[in-house]
Scaffold this motif. Structure first.
Motif, PDB file in Angstrom:
ATOM      1  N   PHE A 187      15.951  18.541  -3.833  1.00 28.04           N
ATOM      2  CA  PHE A 187      14.517  18.941  -3.668  1.00 28.04           C
ATOM      3  C   PHE A 187      13.916  17.745  -4.567  1.00 28.04           C
ATOM      4  O   PHE A 187      13.184  16.996  -4.124  1.00 28.04           O
ATOM      5  CB  PHE A 187      14.101  20.166  -3.774  1.00 28.04           C
ATOM      6  N   ASP A 188      14.654  17.729  -5.649  1.00 24.06           N
ATOM      7  CA  ASP A 188      13.790  16.832  -6.962  1.00 24.06           C
ATOM      8  C   ASP A 188      14.228  15.452  -6.420  1.00 24.06           C
ATOM      9  O   ASP A 188      13.505  14.578  -6.777  1.00 24.06           O
ATOM     10  CB  ASP A 188      14.286  17.203  -8.099  1.00 24.06           C
ATOM     11  N   ARG A 189      15.676  15.252  -6.077  1.00 23.82           N
ATOM     12  CA  ARG A 189      16.024  13.798  -5.424  1.00 23.82           C
ATOM     13  C   ARG A 189      15.049  13.391  -4.549  1.00 23.82           C
ATOM     14  O   ARG A 189      14.623  12.190  -4.540  1.00 23.82           O
ATOM     15  CB  ARG A 189      17.340  13.956  -5.138  1.00 23.82           C
ATOM     16  N   LEU A 190      14.676  13.978  -3.551  1.00 25.40           N
ATOM     17  CA  LEU A 190      13.813  13.584  -2.411  1.00 25.40           C
ATOM     18  C   LEU A 190      12.468  13.301  -2.944  1.00 25.40           C
ATOM     19  O   LEU A 190      11.776  12.272  -2.671  1.00 25.40           O
ATOM     20  CB  LEU A 190      13.810  14.518  -1.109  1.00 25.40           C
ATOM     21  N   ALA A 191      12.054  14.368  -3.814  1.00 30.02           N
ATOM     22  CA  ALA A 191      10.572  14.098  -4.447  1.00 30.02           C
ATOM     23  C   ALA A 191      10.522  12.812  -5.326  1.00 30.02           C
ATOM     24  O   ALA A 191       9.666  12.137  -5.227  1.00 30.02           O
ATOM     25  CB  ALA A 191      10.349  15.357  -5.313  1.00 30.02           C
ATOM     26  N   ALA A 192      11.547  12.440  -6.133  1.00 24.17           N
ATOM     27  CA  ALA A 192      11.627  11.366  -6.910  1.00 24.17           C
ATOM     28  C   ALA A 192      11.680   9.898  -6.131  1.00 24.17           C
ATOM     29  O   ALA A 192      11.071   9.214  -6.218  1.00 24.17           O
ATOM     30  CB  ALA A 192      12.675  11.416  -7.899  1.00 24.17           C
ATOM     31  N   LYS A 193      12.607  10.062  -4.814  1.00 25.96           N
ATOM     32  CA  LYS A 193      12.561   9.049  -4.143  1.00 25.96           C
ATOM     33  C   LYS A 193      11.574   8.676  -3.210  1.00 25.96           C
ATOM     34  O   LYS A 193      11.192   7.567  -3.044  1.00 25.96           O
ATOM     35  CB  LYS A 193      13.978   9.206  -3.009  1.00 25.96           C
ATOM     36  N   TYR A 194      10.880   9.616  -2.595  1.00 22.37           N
ATOM     37  CA  TYR A 194       9.536   9.234  -1.648  1.00 22.37           C
ATOM     38  C   TYR A 194       8.315   9.579  -2.179  1.00 22.37           C
ATOM     39  O   TYR A 194       7.416   9.177  -1.693  1.00 22.37           O
ATOM     40  CB  TYR A 194      10.041  10.273  -0.442  1.00 22.37           C
ATOM     41  N   GLY A 201      -0.096  15.273  -1.214  1.00 23.82           N
ATOM     42  CA  GLY A 201       0.963  16.070  -2.152  1.00 23.82           C
ATOM     43  C   GLY A 201       2.530  15.068  -1.894  1.00 23.82           C
ATOM     44  O   GLY A 201       2.425  14.256  -1.180  1.00 23.82           O
ATOM     45  N   LEU A 202       3.362  15.827  -2.212  1.00 27.44           N
ATOM     46  CA  LEU A 202       4.628  15.476  -2.217  1.00 27.44           C
ATOM     47  C   LEU A 202       5.239  15.394  -0.748  1.00 27.44           C
ATOM     48  O   LEU A 202       4.873  16.387   0.075  1.00 27.44           O
ATOM     49  CB  LEU A 202       5.768  16.175  -3.023  1.00 27.44           C
ATOM     50  N   LEU A 203       5.859  14.295  -0.323  1.00 20.67           N
ATOM     51  CA  LEU A 203       6.511  13.862   0.850  1.00 20.67           C
ATOM     52  C   LEU A 203       7.197  15.116   1.292  1.00 20.67           C
ATOM     53  O   LEU A 203       7.410  15.490   2.405  1.00 20.67           O
ATOM     54  CB  LEU A 203       6.634  12.758   1.307  1.00 20.67           C
ATOM     55  N   VAL A 204       8.148  15.551   0.524  1.00 22.96           N
ATOM     56  CA  VAL A 204       9.317  16.454   0.834  1.00 22.96           C
ATOM     57  C   VAL A 204       8.643  17.929   1.035  1.00 22.96           C
ATOM     58  O   VAL A 204       9.026  18.571   1.776  1.00 22.96           O
ATOM     59  CB  VAL A 204      10.142  16.415  -0.562  1.00 22.96           C
ATOM     60  N   GLU A 205       7.425  18.086   0.310  1.00 29.18           N
ATOM     61  CA  GLU A 205       6.687  19.384   0.634  1.00 29.18           C
ATOM     62  C   GLU A 205       6.196  19.232   1.900  1.00 29.18           C
ATOM     63  O   GLU A 205       5.986  20.241   2.827  1.00 29.18           O
ATOM     64  CB  GLU A 205       5.783  19.650  -0.438  1.00 29.18           C
ATOM     65  N   GLN A 206       5.701  18.332   2.405  1.00 28.50           N
ATOM     66  CA  GLN A 206       5.127  17.802   3.780  1.00 28.50           C
ATOM     67  C   GLN A 206       6.071  18.193   4.873  1.00 28.50           C
ATOM     68  O   GLN A 206       5.621  18.789   5.847  1.00 28.50           O
ATOM     69  CB  GLN A 206       4.289  16.614   3.928  1.00 28.50           C
ATOM     70  N   VAL A 207       7.055  17.843   4.610  1.00 28.79           N
ATOM     71  CA  VAL A 207       8.218  17.986   5.628  1.00 28.79           C
ATOM     72  C   VAL A 207       8.843  19.281   5.557  1.00 28.79           C
ATOM     73  O   VAL A 207       9.028  19.729   6.735  1.00 28.79           O
ATOM     74  CB  VAL A 207       9.296  16.794   5.420  1.00 28.79           C
TER      75      VAL A 207
END
Length: 124
Positions: free
Chosen positions: A69-76, A82-88
């Motif tokens: 989760f943190d890797r995707l948050a940092a990457k995107y 908000g964070l794209l990882v949270e939107q998905v």
């Protein structure tokens, strides 16, 4: 830490730029959210949303665990929503990402197409 297949996909960024990337299947939903489902293709140049993936698209395996989760948050990163990882995948506590990883972690059969995980919480 689960081992997941890594797939070679092509992202059509604009009319003249296509970029090959290697990502785990659950990350394809992130690319589809950013660039549009119709712009993320398998190695046969077909939209993954329409044609899916086969093991012919797989290029290896990788281990993805609790730091994903943190890797995707940092990457995107994120945007005004908000964070794209949270939107998905939803908030980290909902474990939506973990569910997507578990659902996509199963090996593909040769020639048997499987659509990428496309559970989006909100549309852009």
């Amino acid at each position: 830490m689960p081992k997941l297949s890594i797939f070679s996909v092509v992202v059509r960024r604009d009319a003249s730029t296509s970029t090959p990337v290697e990502v785990p299947e659950h990350e394809i939903a992130m690319l589809q959210t950013i660039f549009g489902e119709e712009h993320v293709h398998n190695t046969r140049h077909q939209s993954i949303a329409d044609a899916g993936l086969t093991d012919d698209d797989a290029v290896g395996e990788g281990e993805f665990g609790e730091g994903e989760f943190d890797r995707l948050a940092a990457k995107y990163g994120g945007n005004d929503e908000g964070l794209l990882v949270e939107q998905v995948f939803g908030k980290k506590a909902t474990k939506g990402l973990e569910a997507a990883m578990a659902a996509t972690g199963k090996p593909k059969k040769k020639g048997s197409a499987s659509k990428a995980s496309q559970s989006t919480e909100t549309e852009q």
